[in-house]
Design an enzyme around this catalytic site. Sequence first.
Site, PDB file in Angstrom:
ATOM      1  N   GLU A  36     -10.128  -2.427  -4.348  1.00 24.55           N
ATOM      2  CA  GLU A  36      -9.860  -2.525  -5.781  1.00 24.55           C
ATOM      3  C   GLU A  36      -9.248  -3.873  -6.170  1.00 24.55           C
ATOM      4  OE1 GLU A  36      -9.092   1.666  -7.681  1.00 24.55           O
ATOM      5  OE2 GLU A  36      -7.681   1.384  -6.037  1.00 24.55           O
ATOM      6  N   HIS A  41      -0.674  -1.371  -7.997  1.00 27.65           N
ATOM      7  CA  HIS A  41      -1.504  -0.178  -8.144  1.00 27.65           C
ATOM      8  C   HIS A  41      -1.029   0.851  -7.132  1.00 27.65           C
ATOM      9  CE1 HIS A  41      -4.716   2.603  -8.695  1.00 27.65           C
ATOM     10  NE2 HIS A  41      -5.191   2.416  -7.472  1.00 27.65           N
ATOM     11  N   HIS A  80      -0.500   5.504  -6.387  1.00 27.53           N
ATOM     12  CA  HIS A  80      -1.018   6.846  -6.636  1.00 27.53           C
ATOM     13  C   HIS A  80       0.130   7.866  -6.684  1.00 27.53           C
ATOM     14  CE1 HIS A  80      -5.120   5.681  -4.592  1.00 27.53           C
ATOM     15  NE2 HIS A  80      -4.865   4.972  -5.674  1.00 27.53           N
ATOM     16  N   HIS A 116      -6.160   9.502 -10.706  1.00 27.17           N
ATOM     17  CA  HIS A 116      -6.180   8.380  -9.782  1.00 27.17           C
ATOM     18  C   HIS A 116      -4.781   7.844  -9.500  1.00 27.17           C
ATOM     19  CE1 HIS A 116      -8.207   4.180  -8.900  1.00 27.17           C
ATOM     20  NE2 HIS A 116      -7.355   4.541  -7.963  1.00 27.17           N
TER      21      HIS A 116
END
Length: 246
Positions: free
Chosen positions: A83, A102, A104, A170
Site C-alpha cells: 500500500e 496506516h 488496522h 480496513h
Amino acid sequence: MTDLKEQRELIAEACRVIAGRGLADGILGHISLRIDENLLLVRCRGPRERGLGYTVPEDIRLVDLDGNEGAPGELAGWAPPNELPLHTEVLRRRPDVEAVLHAHPPEVVAADLAGIEIRPIVGAFDIPGTRLAAGGVPVHPRGVLIRTLAQAEEMVESMGDRPVVVLRGHGLTSAAVTVEQAVLQAVSVDGLARLSLQVKAAGGTLVDLPEADMAELPDLGSGFNTGTAWRHELARLGGVVDSGPC
C-alpha cells in the site's frame, strides 16, 4: 542522505508504539516520513520480518514517490508495503503533511461497521482527540488494499483536508507534520472508538460535548500534547526515553 539515522530510529519506534497500543497486529501497518520533494522513508518488510512490534531502524528504507530505491542498495532484501501508494499520494496531494501512518485498529473498524461515527463525546479526558473529532473524521467507503494510484486518489478524496480518515472494513490513515503527531492522532481515534463501543454496549447514547464546554478546553501546547505524550508512549515500551523535547 542515505544515513538518516535519527529519522529511521523515530519511525521504527513509532511502529513499535502502534503495535504496543494494539493499532497494528502482526505484520500489518506502516509509517512513512517525507525527506524531500521526491523521497520518503517508509517501513518495509525485510528478510527477517517479525511484525510491527519488532521493527528496527534497518527496516526503514528510503524510496521515491514511485516506489523505486531512493539510493543504491536501499531495497536490497527489503520490499516496500503493497500500500505504498497510500503514502505517496497523501504526500503528493497534501503539502501540509510530512508523515503518514496506516494501521488496522480493531475497535475503529468495529465502530465504523456498527455505524458509529468518531465524535467529540469526551472533554478533558482527551483534549487533542476531542478537538480532532469535532472537526470530523471522514470515512472512506471502500475496504480494499490501497495498492494503486487510482485507489489512493479515491482515499485522499475521502480524506479531504482532515488529519485522519477511517477506511471501512480496513483501518485508518493518519497524516500530520510529524511522525509523533500521526501516531498520537491514531491513538486518540482508537480511544474514542473504544469508548463509543462501550457506551453503546452499556445501552447509552452518544452525545457530543456541549459547545460551551468545548470552548473552555485549554490548548496545553505541543510540548505537552506531543512532547510529553510521546515520551509516555516510549516509556510504555520500556525503552530509553530522552529527557529533551521531541
